[in-house]
Design an enzyme around this catalytic site. Sequence first.
Site: not given
Length: 332
Positions: A238-240
Amino acid sequence: MSKKTMEYAKKLVSQMTIDEKISQMLYESPAIERLGIPEYNWWNEALNGVARAGVATVFPQAIGLAATFDTDLIEKIGDVVSTEGRGKFNEFSKKGDHGIYKGLTFWAPNVNIFRDPRWGRGHETFGEDPYLTSRLGVRYIEGLQGHDENYLKAAACAKHFAVHSGPEAVRHEFDAEVTEQDLRETYLPAFEACVKEGKVEAVMGAYNRTNGVPCCGNKRLLIDILRKEWGFSGHVTSDCWAIRDFHEGHHVTGTAIESVAMAMNNGCDLNCGSAFLHLKDAYDKGLVSDEAITAAVERLMEVRIRLGMMKDYPSPYEDISYEVVECKEHVE
């Protein structure tokens, strides 16, 4: 991914408890000493040099590199970046330092298409052209990763999948609506090339929704297209804090547990952020299966094996010295 390393990964994961498996799915992965697995932080950046932990040779931003139209140069730069990344990693590891920005999983290149001038991160991309982006993305990945299927010099990550191009301020709630033609002709070609030609090890999901569905829990993108259509065998991160956006920004789920289940069941293996702290609760409620968790952790262990993090599968790159970092040859 090689058969040998995948068999090793399966053997490792088969000895883990459910709690140990889940612990390896957060970007700050603790050690499992009884299995010989060291701690590891997956978050590192290498867009134009490995410069988040100390000095490094820093190259022009990606948008400037793209202006060269020089694919051979892009691969050479990728090779220099991974050489310095190895030098840093080897030195940090000797000192037991496994902190953020010190690993070998580089969240680069950014192969998004820069077509909205309001997007404040367009300089991270190779520009507006899908073909040029695909050519440069593939060669940068090859420079970072090397050409040995049994070992990775470093692990590259194509991001942000998909249709991520601003405006930056609303990325946590934005729905990128796109026609099938524009999706296929504009936003997917570079990712497809990175997977099929570049053999990129990782893909990062975007913050936004694409046609109504958050990208980090998007079955069509992560399973139907990425894995089934293109044959991707690496891991998805995932992106953060993007999974938190499912319930806080996009409002497609009601709770963190529901968001975690949506991400996990639709193809996300690793969480940059803290949402997967709720993964055990989702498992206990029957919202995610042991099989899905096991498959994800096997992919994560496999890349760590190819990077040489297990003592009985040493890396051919483990002797690269810190002396290579910002050396005269690289600077020139």
